[in-house]
Motif scaffolding. Structure first.
Motif, mmCIF file in Angstrom:
data_model
loop_
_atom_site.group_PDB
_atom_site.id
_atom_site.type_symbol
_atom_site.label_atom_id
_atom_site.label_comp_id
_atom_site.label_asym_id
_atom_site.label_seq_id
_atom_site.Cartn_x
_atom_site.Cartn_y
_atom_site.Cartn_z
ATOM 1 N N ALA A 1 32.634 35.064 32.804
ATOM 2 C CA ALA A 1 33.314 33.907 32.229
ATOM 3 C C ALA A 1 32.321 33.152 31.375
ATOM 4 O O ALA A 1 31.126 33.118 31.677
ATOM 5 C CB ALA A 1 33.881 33.008 33.324
ATOM 6 N N ASP B 1 34.015 42.510 43.426
ATOM 7 C CA ASP B 1 33.295 41.387 42.830
ATOM 8 C C ASP B 1 31.836 41.355 43.274
ATOM 9 O O ASP B 1 31.053 40.538 42.765
ATOM 10 C CB ASP B 1 33.958 40.061 43.211
ATOM 11 C CG ASP B 1 35.352 39.908 42.628
ATOM 12 O OD1 ASP B 1 36.254 39.453 43.370
ATOM 13 O OD2 ASP B 1 35.541 40.250 41.451
ATOM 14 N N ASN C 1 36.609 31.464 28.413
ATOM 15 C CA ASN C 1 37.110 32.834 28.293
ATOM 16 C C ASN C 1 36.707 33.600 29.536
ATOM 17 O O ASN C 1 35.611 33.393 30.067
ATOM 18 C CB ASN C 1 36.546 33.524 27.050
ATOM 19 C CG ASN C 1 37.364 33.224 25.817
ATOM 20 O OD1 ASN C 1 38.498 33.666 25.696
ATOM 21 N ND2 ASN C 1 36.788 32.458 24.913
ATOM 22 N N TYR C 2 37.574 34.488 29.983
ATOM 23 C CA TYR C 2 37.349 35.212 31.222
ATOM 24 C C TYR C 2 37.507 36.711 31.013
ATOM 25 O O TYR C 2 38.299 37.160 30.184
ATOM 26 C CB TYR C 2 38.367 34.776 32.287
ATOM 27 C CG TYR C 2 38.291 33.318 32.669
ATOM 28 C CD1 TYR C 2 39.080 32.372 32.034
ATOM 29 C CD2 TYR C 2 37.423 32.897 33.671
ATOM 30 C CE1 TYR C 2 39.010 31.029 32.387
ATOM 31 C CE2 TYR C 2 37.347 31.564 34.039
ATOM 32 C CZ TYR C 2 38.154 30.637 33.386
ATOM 33 O OH TYR C 2 38.080 29.306 33.745
ATOM 34 N N ASP D 1 39.097 40.130 32.085
ATOM 35 C CA ASP D 1 40.437 40.383 32.603
ATOM 36 C C ASP D 1 40.427 40.528 34.122
ATOM 37 O O ASP D 1 41.385 40.120 34.796
ATOM 38 C CB ASP D 1 41.017 41.643 31.964
ATOM 39 C CG ASP D 1 41.407 41.434 30.514
ATOM 40 O OD1 ASP D 1 41.564 42.445 29.797
ATOM 41 O OD2 ASP D 1 41.544 40.267 30.087
ATOM 42 N N SER D 2 39.358 41.078 34.655
ATOM 43 C CA SER D 2 39.295 41.367 36.081
ATOM 44 C C SER D 2 39.233 40.111 36.953
ATOM 45 O O SER D 2 39.487 40.186 38.159
ATOM 46 C CB SER D 2 38.088 42.252 36.389
ATOM 47 O OG SER D 2 36.898 41.614 35.985
ATOM 48 N N VAL D 3 38.920 38.964 36.353
ATOM 49 C CA VAL D 3 38.790 37.740 37.154
ATOM 50 C C VAL D 3 39.803 36.666 36.761
ATOM 51 O O VAL D 3 39.848 35.608 37.402
ATOM 52 C CB VAL D 3 37.359 37.167 37.076
ATOM 53 C CG1 VAL D 3 36.330 38.220 37.439
ATOM 54 C CG2 VAL D 3 37.073 36.570 35.713
ATOM 55 N N LYS D 4 40.589 36.915 35.751
ATOM 56 C CA LYS D 4 41.575 35.915 35.313
ATOM 57 C C LYS D 4 42.519 35.565 36.447
ATOM 58 O O LYS D 4 43.026 36.445 37.150
ATOM 59 C CB LYS D 4 42.366 36.450 34.117
ATOM 60 C CG LYS D 4 41.619 36.376 32.807
ATOM 61 C CD LYS D 4 42.478 36.911 31.651
ATOM 62 C CE LYS D 4 41.704 36.843 30.350
ATOM 63 N NZ LYS D 4 42.483 37.426 29.220
ATOM 64 N N GLY D 5 42.738 34.270 36.604
ATOM 65 C CA GLY D 5 43.627 33.803 37.660
ATOM 66 C C GLY D 5 42.942 33.611 38.996
ATOM 67 O O GLY D 5 43.528 33.025 39.909
ATOM 68 N N ARG D 6 41.719 34.104 39.123
ATOM 69 C CA ARG D 6 40.984 33.968 40.389
ATOM 70 C C ARG D 6 39.738 33.099 40.232
ATOM 71 O O ARG D 6 39.362 32.372 41.155
ATOM 72 C CB ARG D 6 40.576 35.349 40.920
ATOM 73 C CG ARG D 6 41.739 36.271 41.202
ATOM 74 C CD ARG D 6 41.282 37.547 41.902
ATOM 75 N NE ARG D 6 40.354 38.322 41.089
ATOM 76 C CZ ARG D 6 39.129 38.658 41.479
ATOM 77 N NH1 ARG D 6 38.677 38.279 42.672
ATOM 78 N NH2 ARG D 6 38.347 39.382 40.685
ATOM 79 N N THR E 1 37.365 30.248 38.014
ATOM 80 C CA THR E 1 37.450 29.124 37.092
ATOM 81 C C THR E 1 36.045 28.659 36.738
ATOM 82 O O THR E 1 35.244 28.366 37.636
ATOM 83 C CB THR E 1 38.230 27.953 37.701
ATOM 84 O OG1 THR E 1 39.545 28.389 38.072
ATOM 85 C CG2 THR E 1 38.356 26.820 36.694
#
Length: 121
Positions: A49, A89, A58-59, A61-66, A68
């Motif tokens: 990120a 992770d 920007n993140y 894809d593998s961590v988007k939504g998890r 911040t």
């Protein structure tokens, strides 16, 4: 000289959370971006990120939504809140700060020493 120091890694179980923090100090004229990367032994370091000078994140894809990312420009800090952690992770997480130390100097990347995050039951 610029120093970048991370903290907050550790061992957690799948589904749990961790928060990483990073502070940059020293001779700093202006930040460009601050962000987090991770690396697994034998693999290339990858972006997790990043947040720009305007605060836009920007993140991967593998961590988007998890995950911040948040940045405090007054304190020269950046944090990564990691929720719903998965075994994949697991990695060494590195803080990166892209900094200009004088008005005429080029932007350079500065890295922390890394902090281990292990997700395992």
């Amino acid at each position: 000289q610029v120093q970048v120091v991370e903290s907050g890694g550790g061992l957690v179980q799948p589904g749990e959370s961790l928060r990483l923090s990073c502070v940059a100090s020293g001779s700093i004229f202006r930040f460009s971006t601050m962000g987090w990367y991770r690396q697994v032994p034998g693999q290339q370091r990858e972006l997790v990120a990043i947040v720009n000078s305007g605060g836009v994140p920007n993140y991967a894809d593998s961590v988007k939504g998890r995950f911040t990312i948040s940045r405090d420009t007054d304190k020269n800090t950046v944090s990564l809140q990691m929720n719903s952690l998965k075994p994949e992770d697991t990695a060494v997480y590195y803080c990166n700060a892209r900094i200009r130390v004088t008005p005429s100097s080029p932007e350079l990347n500065y890295w922390g020493q890394g902090t281990q995050v292990t997700v395992s039951s």
